[in-house]
Structures are given as structure tokens and as C-alpha cells.
Enzyme design. Structure first.
Site, PDB file in Angstrom:
ATOM      1  N   HIS A 288      78.241 -32.921  -0.782  1.00 45.66           N
ATOM      2  CA  HIS A 288      78.075 -31.469  -0.604  1.00 45.66           C
ATOM      3  C   HIS A 288      76.881 -30.865  -1.338  1.00 45.66           C
ATOM      4  O   HIS A 288      76.995 -29.765  -1.914  1.00 45.66           O
ATOM      5  CB  HIS A 288      79.363 -30.737  -1.024  1.00 45.66           C
ATOM      6  CG  HIS A 288      80.432 -30.823   0.023  1.00 45.66           C
ATOM      7  ND1 HIS A 288      80.269 -30.342   1.295  1.00 45.66           N
ATOM      8  CD2 HIS A 288      81.683 -31.339  -0.013  1.00 45.66           C
ATOM      9  CE1 HIS A 288      81.353 -30.554   1.994  1.00 45.66           C
ATOM     10  NE2 HIS A 288      82.226 -31.167   1.239  1.00 45.66           N
TER      11      HIS A 288
ATOM     12  N   GLU B  93      76.753 -38.716   2.058  1.00 39.69           N
ATOM     13  CA  GLU B  93      76.278 -37.516   2.762  1.00 39.69           C
ATOM     14  C   GLU B  93      75.843 -36.422   1.789  1.00 39.69           C
ATOM     15  O   GLU B  93      76.489 -36.214   0.757  1.00 39.69           O
ATOM     16  CB  GLU B  93      77.458 -37.028   3.618  1.00 39.69           C
ATOM     17  CG  GLU B  93      77.265 -35.706   4.313  1.00 39.69           C
ATOM     18  CD  GLU B  93      78.507 -35.367   5.147  1.00 39.69           C
ATOM     19  OE1 GLU B  93      79.263 -36.284   5.529  1.00 39.69           O
ATOM     20  OE2 GLU B  93      78.728 -34.176   5.408  1.00 39.69           O
TER      21      GLU B  93
ATOM     22  N   GLU C 192      73.802 -31.203   7.986  1.00 35.04           N
ATOM     23  CA  GLU C 192      74.773 -30.292   8.614  1.00 35.04           C
ATOM     24  C   GLU C 192      74.362 -28.835   8.484  1.00 35.04           C
ATOM     25  O   GLU C 192      74.817 -28.006   9.259  1.00 35.04           O
ATOM     26  CB  GLU C 192      76.188 -30.520   8.065  1.00 35.04           C
ATOM     27  CG  GLU C 192      76.368 -30.144   6.613  1.00 35.04           C
ATOM     28  CD  GLU C 192      77.783 -30.412   6.103  1.00 35.04           C
ATOM     29  OE1 GLU C 192      78.276 -31.538   6.284  1.00 35.04           O
ATOM     30  OE2 GLU C 192      78.386 -29.495   5.525  1.00 35.04           O
TER      31      GLU C 192
ATOM     32  N   TRP D  47      76.251 -26.026  -3.606  1.00 30.34           N
ATOM     33  CA  TRP D  47      77.330 -26.794  -3.002  1.00 30.34           C
ATOM     34  C   TRP D  47      77.045 -26.864  -1.534  1.00 30.34           C
ATOM     35  O   TRP D  47      77.189 -27.559  -0.792  1.00 30.34           O
ATOM     36  CB  TRP D  47      78.694 -26.221  -3.320  1.00 30.34           C
ATOM     37  CG  TRP D  47      79.211 -25.292  -2.311  1.00 30.34           C
ATOM     38  CD1 TRP D  47      79.021 -23.949  -2.268  1.00 30.34           C
ATOM     39  CD2 TRP D  47      79.995 -25.633  -1.178  1.00 30.34           C
ATOM     40  NE1 TRP D  47      79.642 -23.431  -1.191  1.00 30.34           N
ATOM     41  CE2 TRP D  47      80.243 -24.445  -0.495  1.00 30.34           C
ATOM     42  CE3 TRP D  47      80.489 -26.835  -0.672  1.00 30.34           C
ATOM     43  CZ2 TRP D  47      80.987 -24.424   0.674  1.00 30.34           C
ATOM     44  CZ3 TRP D  47      81.217 -26.815   0.480  1.00 30.34           C
ATOM     45  CH2 TRP D  47      81.481 -25.607   1.150  1.00 30.34           C
TER      46      TRP D  47
ATOM     47  N   ASP E 205      81.104 -37.519   1.060  1.00 33.61           N
ATOM     48  CA  ASP E 205      80.267 -36.316   1.137  1.00 33.61           C
ATOM     49  C   ASP E 205      80.114 -35.721  -0.259  1.00 33.61           C
ATOM     50  O   ASP E 205      81.106 -35.410  -0.919  1.00 33.61           O
ATOM     51  CB  ASP E 205      80.963 -35.300   2.065  1.00 33.61           C
ATOM     52  CG  ASP E 205      80.087 -34.126   2.446  1.00 33.61           C
ATOM     53  OD1 ASP E 205      79.029 -33.934   1.812  1.00 33.61           O
ATOM     54  OD2 ASP E 205      80.468 -33.391   3.384  1.00 33.61           O
TER      55      ASP E 205
ATOM     56  N   GLU F 159      81.652 -36.857  13.561  1.00 34.27           N
ATOM     57  CA  GLU F 159      82.704 -36.340  12.672  1.00 34.27           C
ATOM     58  C   GLU F 159      83.796 -35.663  13.513  1.00 34.27           C
ATOM     59  O   GLU F 159      83.493 -34.929  14.454  1.00 34.27           O
ATOM     60  CB  GLU F 159      82.105 -35.322  11.693  1.00 34.27           C
ATOM     61  CG  GLU F 159      83.102 -34.817  10.665  1.00 34.27           C
ATOM     62  CD  GLU F 159      82.477 -33.852   9.649  1.00 34.27           C
ATOM     63  OE1 GLU F 159      81.442 -33.222   9.974  1.00 34.27           O
ATOM     64  OE2 GLU F 159      83.009 -33.733   8.534  1.00 34.27           O
TER      65      GLU F 159
ATOM     66  N   ARG G  35      86.208 -40.697   6.141  1.00 35.47           N
ATOM     67  CA  ARG G  35      85.514 -40.053   5.027  1.00 35.47           C
ATOM     68  C   ARG G  35      86.533 -39.788   3.933  1.00 35.47           C
ATOM     69  O   ARG G  35      87.533 -39.103   4.184  1.00 35.47           O
ATOM     70  CB  ARG G  35      84.885 -38.734   5.478  1.00 35.47           C
ATOM     71  CG  ARG G  35      84.009 -38.105   4.400  1.00 35.47           C
ATOM     72  CD  ARG G  35      83.591 -36.678   4.747  1.00 35.47           C
ATOM     73  NE  ARG G  35      84.574 -35.719   4.290  1.00 35.47           N
ATOM     74  CZ  ARG G  35      84.329 -34.410   4.121  1.00 35.47           C
ATOM     75  NH1 ARG G  35      83.124 -33.914   4.377  1.00 35.47           N
ATOM     76  NH2 ARG G  35      85.272 -33.600   3.708  1.00 35.47           N
TER      77      ARG G  35
ATOM     78  N   TYR H 265      86.576 -28.533  -3.473  1.00 33.43           N
ATOM     79  CA  TYR H 265      86.499 -28.213  -2.053  1.00 33.43           C
ATOM     80  C   TYR H 265      86.622 -29.489  -1.223  1.00 33.43           C
ATOM     81  O   TYR H 265      86.066 -30.523  -1.569  1.00 33.43           O
ATOM     82  CB  TYR H 265      85.159 -27.540  -1.731  1.00 33.43           C
ATOM     83  CG  TYR H 265      84.951 -27.378  -0.247  1.00 33.43           C
ATOM     84  CD1 TYR H 265      85.637 -26.393   0.462  1.00 33.43           C
ATOM     85  CD2 TYR H 265      84.116 -28.236   0.457  1.00 33.43           C
ATOM     86  CE1 TYR H 265      85.486 -26.261   1.824  1.00 33.43           C
ATOM     87  CE2 TYR H 265      83.948 -28.109   1.829  1.00 33.43           C
ATOM     88  CZ  TYR H 265      84.642 -27.123   2.504  1.00 33.43           C
ATOM     89  OH  TYR H 265      84.506 -27.000   3.857  1.00 33.43           O
TER      90      TYR H 265
ATOM     91  N   ARG I 124      72.517 -35.209  10.653  1.00 32.88           N
ATOM     92  CA  ARG I 124      73.851 -34.622  10.764  1.00 32.88           C
ATOM     93  C   ARG I 124      73.907 -33.285  11.481  1.00 32.88           C
ATOM     94  O   ARG I 124      74.952 -32.620  11.468  1.00 32.88           O
ATOM     95  CB  ARG I 124      74.405 -34.397   9.337  1.00 32.88           C
ATOM     96  CG  ARG I 124      74.617 -35.628   8.540  1.00 32.88           C
ATOM     97  CD  ARG I 124      76.048 -36.070   8.544  1.00 32.88           C
ATOM     98  NE  ARG I 124      76.951 -35.037   8.098  1.00 32.88           N
ATOM     99  CZ  ARG I 124      78.061 -34.663   8.751  1.00 32.88           C
ATOM    100  NH1 ARG I 124      78.381 -35.256   9.874  1.00 32.88           N
ATOM    101  NH2 ARG I 124      78.843 -33.727   8.269  1.00 32.88           N
TER     102      ARG I 124
HETATM  103  O1  EZ4 Z   1      81.410 -27.931   4.330  1.00 36.27           O
HETATM  104  O2  EZ4 Z   1      82.402 -27.259   7.643  1.00 36.27           O
HETATM  105  O3  EZ4 Z   1      81.019 -32.674   6.500  1.00 36.27           O
HETATM  106  N1  EZ4 Z   1      81.654 -31.674   6.532  1.00 36.27           N
HETATM  107  C1  EZ4 Z   1      81.542 -30.673   5.678  1.00 36.27           C
HETATM  108  C2  EZ4 Z   1      82.347 -29.421   5.955  1.00 36.27           C
HETATM  109  C3  EZ4 Z   1      81.504 -28.177   5.700  1.00 36.27           C
HETATM  110  C4  EZ4 Z   1      82.066 -26.955   6.350  1.00 36.27           C
HETATM  111  C5  EZ4 Z   1      81.040 -25.838   6.336  1.00 36.27           C
HETATM  112  O4  EZ4 Z   1      81.335 -24.873   7.251  1.00 36.27           O
HETATM  113  O5  EZ4 Z   1      80.813 -30.788   4.736  1.00 36.27           O
HETATM  114  O6  EZ4 Z   1      83.460 -29.418   5.145  1.00 36.27           O
HETATM  115 CO    CO Z   2      79.418 -32.431   4.929  1.00 37.59          CO
END
Ligand code: EZ4
Ligand code: CO
Length: 404
Positions: free
Chosen positions: A214, A238, A264, A404, A212, A341, A147, A159, A285
Site C-alpha cells: 500500500h 505490490e 492501481e 498509504w 500488498d 484481482e 493475496r 487497513y 495494475r
Molecule cells: O486500497 O480498493 O489491491 N487492492 C487494494 C485496495 C485499494 C482500494 C482503494 O479503493 O489495494 O484495497
Molecule cells: Co493494492
């Protein structure tokens, strides 16, 4: 055999974990993960104050019945706090059942469907040279899927970008308040396609690459990003849009063939139902710890199987080794496993939670110890008490709080 003791252990060996320990009248110990990143103490209280006393004297072999007792019996259903607490009980009971049977949990779930669970890990960089270095390092460790997350020109911090050569960007910050980050979707959309173009030029077309977003995009922006990334043949894109609104994915799907992964933050089969039924995603996920444990996620995965959706269980470092072990037992046995993951834990975490699972040549295997294959060093854990830590908050350049 009856449940005799229920204990909640909150510890912070480099980051916070909430662990449930159930002991039976025969002295069998079951462990469950109840970690909810940034809201750990709420789940600890739910378990200590409400669930623990209800479990005493129940038959630990009745996993399905206990799940329904906790879920339907509370009247207040779903939500990440409730479902993480139920998940911890569920994992601990599967752990006990495996230990009593003398079998690893994957054998109780139907046995192995494959030799190992393909894993992906994270590569991050503030700029292209750093990201390319990071991918090289992960490949050297044996990973076969990556990733890739990148800094965005004009944005100070994003982030998910590791500090120096460390991809373990979690916990994002310790302290009584979350850190604040500035986010600019236009800058991101302009930059990311060139990142994947350069990664393909550097690493060729065979390496599975993931990305990702987010939950930060609108459906229109997500459709554009999907189209822009199509030439680079991603394994998945993702969390493009906020996960509460599954119908947003209809528009995205109409415009791009990029494989989509979501879930997730899901904690119930009802979060996934429309996405699965309308085949709006390719990978589901949800984490075992955040979606009601093995008993409930098994149902989500079975529903996904009907619709050709494969699994891609959340496995960041805030999922404890117990939660990861549960995902690996399920992943090894599920017919529709896709990928797992894997954000490696710090060595101290692996000392506190000794685990039978192993990483070998790009694949994770849960191991063959009875139960989940985790033992907790409680004495070591209690040397690291809880520390307040939060995920960051994202703002647009004008100060507006953003998804986010
Ligand atoms: O934002 O684990 O795919 N993984 C992620 C992680 C999540 C954090 C949240 O607790 O997106 O970085
Ligand atoms: Co994620």
C-alpha cells in the site's frame, strides 16, 4: 445512430457506485463504471455537469474520436476524477458497439487469447491462525492464487484486514470523516517475513502468494522487504513505494529479484511510461475505470507488452461489476495478461448489476453476451442512495500523517 440520453446513477447497494448510462437513438443502452472510492460525487458531477451535455447527438460508434475529444478538448488532462469520467464514457461506448455488432467486447478486441483469466483473491487475518483459516476458505472457493495480508503485533488495526471471517474489508468506514489508523513501518518490516514463512510451511511452495504494501515504504525499506521475502517466492509484491515517483523503483530493483506490481492509482500512460521503459516492474495494475477506460488502458497494456510486463488489473469491491467486466474482456484477449484481482461483491451488488461473467475453478470469464454483459436493475439501485464513506487515513505513532 446518435447519443440521445446520458444519465448518471449514484447508488450504494452495500457500498457506493457511480454508473453512467448512455442511450442511443436506436434504443441501445451502454453502461460505464465511474466509481472513485471516497470521491464518488466529484466524478458524478464531472459527468453530469460537463461531459453529459457534450455527448448528446454524437455518433456512439466513434469511440477513439470521443475519447480524444474529451481528453484533449478539456485542456485540463489526467487526474483520477477526469480519467474515471472519461473511462465511464469509453466503457459505455464499447458496450454499445458490442451490442450493435452482436459480439462480446473481447471479440472486438481481437478475440480470446486464453480460456479464462486467472484470478487471485484476498486472505486476511489479525494473526496467523486467522490468516491460515482465511487462506483455507478462499482455496475451498476455488481460488488458485491468494493475496495475504496480516495484522502486525503492536498495531491495533491495519487497513485491508477483514472483520471476523469476512475478507470484504471495504468500505473501510461510512460516515462524514475517514477513520484513523496508526501505522509503524518498522514493526511491519519485522513481522511480515515470518508470515510468509509460515504460509509456505502450511501451504507448500506451489501456491501463488501475493502481498500488498500500500505505498507505505521508502525505497530502502522496499528493497529490504523484497530481499527478506525472496525465499518465499511471491507471485508479486505490490505498491511498495508511493506511486508518483517511478525512479524510486530503480533502487528497489538493484537489490531484489522479487516481482514488483504497481499502478492501481495510475490514471494515465504517463504514470507508467518510465516504469515500463526501464522495466522497473513486472506487473502493471491500472484499473480500466481509473485509467481512461478500455481505449486508454489498451495502449498502456500494449506498451507493457513490449517490455515483458504483464497485466494485473485492480479488482477490489470498489470497482463495480461493469469495471470488472471491462477488465475481463481485455484480460481474455490481451497477449500479456497476467492475473486479475477478484474481491467478490456482496450478493446485493450482483443483483443490482447482473453480469454474464463467471468464476469457475480459479478463473474468471467475461461471458459471451453482446457488449460488456452487464444489465443494471435501476429500480433496485435507486433504493440505496449514496452514503458518505472514505478510505481510512494512516498516522505514524507520533501522529504524523503517513503515505498509504
Ligand atoms: O486500497 O480498493 O489491491 N487492492 C487494494 C485496495 C485499494 C482500494 C482503494 O479503493 O489495494 O484495497
Ligand atoms: Co493494492
Amino acid at each position: 445512430m446518435k447519443i440521445e440520453d446520458v444519465q448518471v446513477i449514484v447508488s450504494s447497494p452495500t457500498r457506493n457506485f457511480v454508473t453512467l448510462k448512455i442511450r442511443t437513438s436506436d434504443g441501445v443502452i451502454g453502461l460505464g463504471d465511474a466509481t472513485l472510492n471516497g470521491r464518488e460525487l466529484a466524478v458524478a458531477s464531472y459527468l453530469r455537469d460537463h461531459i453529459g451535455p457534450l455527448l448528446i447527438a454524437r455518433d456512439p460508434s466513434q469511440i477513439e474520436d470521443t475519447w480524444n475529444y474529451l481528453y484533449k478538448g478539456a485542456y485540463w488532462r489526467r487526474g483520477p476524477v477526469t480519467m474515471a469520467a472519461i473511462a465511464a464514457v469509453d466503457m459505455a461506448l464499447w458496450d454499445i458497439k458490442g451490442k450493435v455488432a452482436g459480439l462480446p467486447v473481447y471479440q472486438l478486441l481481437g478475440g480470446a487469447s486464453r480460456e479464462g483469466c486467472l484470478a487471485y483473491t484476498h486472505a486476511t487475518g489479525a494473526d496467523m491462525p486467522e490468516l491460515i483459516d482465511s487462506v483455507h476458505r478462499q482455496l475451498e472457493l476455488g481460488y488458485r492464487a491468494i493475496r495475504a495480508q496480516s495484522g502486525v503485533p503492536g498495531l491495533d488495526g491495519v487497513y485491508g484486514i477483514g472483520r471476523s471471517d469476512d475478507v470484504d474489508y471495504e468500505p473501510a468506514g461510512r460516515g462524514a470523516r475517514p477513520s484513523e489508523e496508526t501505522w509503524d513501518t518498522s514493526a511491519y518490516l519485522r513481522h511480515i517475513p515470518s508470515v510468509f514463512e509460515q504460509l509456505r510451511n502450511q501451504f507448500g511452495h506451489e501456491l501463488p502468494l501475493l502481498h500488498d504494501a500500500h505505498h507505505r515504504l521508502t525505497p530502502q525499506q522496499a528493497a529490504r522487504l523484497g530481499k527478506d521475502l525472496e525465499p518465499y517466492d511471491l507471485f508479486w509484491l505490490e505498491d511498495v513505494t508511493p506511486a508518483e515517483n517511478p525512479s524510486a523503483l530503480r533502487l528497489v530493483r538493484q537489490h531484489t529479484t522479487i516481482p514488483l506490481a504497481i499502478g492501481e492509482v495510475f490514471n494515465s500512460i504517463w504514470d507508467a511510461e518510465l516504469l515500463l521503459r526501464e522495466q522497473l516492474i513486472d506487473f502493471i495494475r491500472c484499473a480500466i475505470v481509473h485509467a481512461g477506460g478500455i481505449t486508454h488502458v489498451r495502449k498502456i497494456w500494449s506498451m507493457a507488452e513490449l517490455y515483458q510486463v504483464r497485466t494485473g488489473s485492480h479488482g477490489p469491491s470498489d470497482v463495480s461489476p461493469i469495471g470488472l467486466a471491462a477488465a475481463l474482456h481485455m484480460g481474455l484477449s490481451a497477449p500479456n495478461f497476467g492475473i486479475q484481482e477478484h474481491m467478490r461483491h456482496q450478493p446485493l451488488v450482483d443483483e443490482v448489476f447482473r453480469h454474464a461473467y463467471r468464476f469457475d475453478d480459479g478463473y474468471l470469464h467475461p461471458g459471451d453476451e453482446p457488449g460488456l454483459g452487464i444489465s443494471l436493475d435501476e429500480e433496485l439501485a435507486t433504493r440505496y442512495p449514496y452514503e458518505c464513506a472514505y478510505l481510512p487515513v494512516a498516522h505514524l505513532p507520533d501522529g504524523t500523517v503517513h503515505d498509504w
